[in-house]
Design an enzyme around this catalytic site. Structure first.
Site, PDB file in Angstrom:
ATOM      1  CE  LYS A  46      15.059  -5.766  81.518  1.00  0.00           C
ATOM      2  NZ  LYS A  46      16.343  -5.536  80.890  1.00  0.00           N
TER       3      LYS A  46
ATOM      4  CD  GLN B 158      19.741  -4.497  79.996  1.00  0.00           C
ATOM      5  OE1 GLN B 158      18.890  -5.138  80.596  1.00  0.00           O
ATOM      6  NE2 GLN B 158      19.428  -3.757  78.945  1.00  0.00           N
TER       7      GLN B 158
ATOM      8  CG  ASP C  48      16.785 -11.082  76.937  1.00  0.00           C
ATOM      9  OD1 ASP C  48      15.850 -10.264  76.890  1.00  0.00           O
ATOM     10  OD2 ASP C  48      17.851 -10.881  77.543  1.00  0.00           O
TER      11      ASP C  48
HETATM   12  N1  GUN Z   1      19.381  -4.325  75.738  1.00  0.00           N
HETATM   13  C1  GUN Z   1      18.428  -3.646  75.065  1.00  0.00           C
HETATM   14  N2  GUN Z   1      17.301  -4.372  74.989  1.00  0.00           N
HETATM   15  C2  GUN Z   1      17.548  -5.527  75.617  1.00  0.00           C
HETATM   16  C3  GUN Z   1      16.760  -6.691  75.874  1.00  0.00           C
HETATM   17  O1  GUN Z   1      15.597  -6.801  75.485  1.00  0.00           O
HETATM   18  N3  GUN Z   1      17.390  -7.673  76.583  1.00  0.00           N
HETATM   19  C4  GUN Z   1      18.673  -7.576  76.997  1.00  0.00           C
HETATM   20  N4  GUN Z   1      19.192  -8.602  77.650  1.00  0.00           N
HETATM   21  N5  GUN Z   1      19.419  -6.520  76.777  1.00  0.00           N
HETATM   22  C5  GUN Z   1      18.855  -5.502  76.088  1.00  0.00           C
END
Ligand code: GUN
Length: 282
Positions: free
Chosen positions: A50, A94, A117
């Site tokens: 990211k 996350q 998200d």
């Molecule tokens: N864990 C797995 N996929 C995601 C996602 O798209 N966003 C977040 N915040 N955590 C994740």
């Protein structure tokens, strides 16, 4: 292989290029804060990628790597601080969080206008009524892939394997809004194989290597593999037995290089959207 490969990597690169161009036209750079609690190696990899995506898109980014022992209060305080910072447009915590932390309370604490998200109940509600502010990243990425390859869900039978809040449920909603007829299958679905085999568009998001066999793929179907698993040899793979499914499908996504890069690109697109909202740019 009979199927056309859906190249998520190339599409993601194109999308990020467009995001960068639009970000450069803003008075202030979009800013993303990524919060990682604990030391799950897979999550670590996502967070690093990211940061790279932010660099590519010309964004400002911050990373918070917190120990697994972080308390709920400490995490909520961090989120509250980020909510109040002008240079931060998007906040991503996350998931999954280590045991002992209340995921729902943390997601509720994120300012919905910074919820890139699309996990906050406000944004989930907006999505449900068909008026989303942000696109859920993985399902949104899948819809971009379908669009790019000229696959219109309208009037099609769509089967989603998996009912998670992150993928299965929002995926079903986006396909429904695109006028597909949608079935969501899960561990208690007795005729999962038959339903899958009836799909014009099959999306698998279960997390079980080898789950989708050739007999579950209709001739000419579009097969989207969202999962990220490791096989016995330790190699990355999805849910779909790619070689055999590709003999029957019209379109198929690879793992890696399919949905994964699109999820990341959609996060950048959402961060741009948030920055535009915060800066009053339409
Ligand atoms: N864990 C797995 N996929 C995601 C996602 O798209 N966003 C977040 N915040 N955590 C994740």
């Amino acid at each position: 292989m009979a199927a056309t490969l859906i190249d998520g990597k190339a599409l993601a690169a194109k999308l990020k290029g467009e995001v960068r161009a639009r970000a450069e036209a803003l008075p202030r750079k979009p800013g993303l804060a990524v919060v990682l609690v604990g030391d799950d190696p897979a999550s670590r990899v996502y967070v690093t990628s990211k940061r790279k995506d932010c660099e590519e898109c010309g964004f400002y980014s911050e990373e918070y790597a917190l120990p697994a022992e972080t308390t709920q209060k400490e995490l909520l305080d961090l989120v509250a601080g980020l909510n109040g910072r002008e240079e931060i447009d998007g906040i991503l915590v996350q998931l999954p969080l280590p045991g002992g932390l209340d995921e729902r309370e943390v997601l509720l604490a994120i300012d919905p206008a910074k919820d890139v998200d699309c996990f906050h109940p406000y944004n989930v509600g907006q999505l449900t009524i068909g008026a989303p502010v942000f696109q859920p990243c993985t399902p949104g990425g899948v819809m971009e892939m379908l669009r790019a390859y000229g696959v219109d869900p309208a009037g099609k039978r769509c089967v989603v394997l998996g009912r998670s809040n992150i993928v299965g449920k929002p995926m079903a909603l986006l396909l429904l809004h695109a006028h597909g007829t949608v079935a969501v299958c899960h561990s208690r679905t007795p005729d999962l194989k038959e339903l899958a085999a009836s799909a014009d568009i099959l999306v698998s998001a279960v997390g079980k290597a080898g789950l989708v066999t050739a007999d579950m793929v209709k001739e000419g179907a579009v097969v989207i593999d969202v999962a990220m698993n490791r096989n016995e040899a330790g190699r990355l793979c999805g849910d779909v037995r790619f070689e055999e499914a590709a003999e029957r499908a019209a379109y198929i996504t690879p793992v890696p290089g399919g949905v994964g890069p699109m999820t990341r690109a959609m996060l950048m697109k959402n961060t741009l959207t948030a920055a535009m909202l915060h800066q009053g740019v339409r």
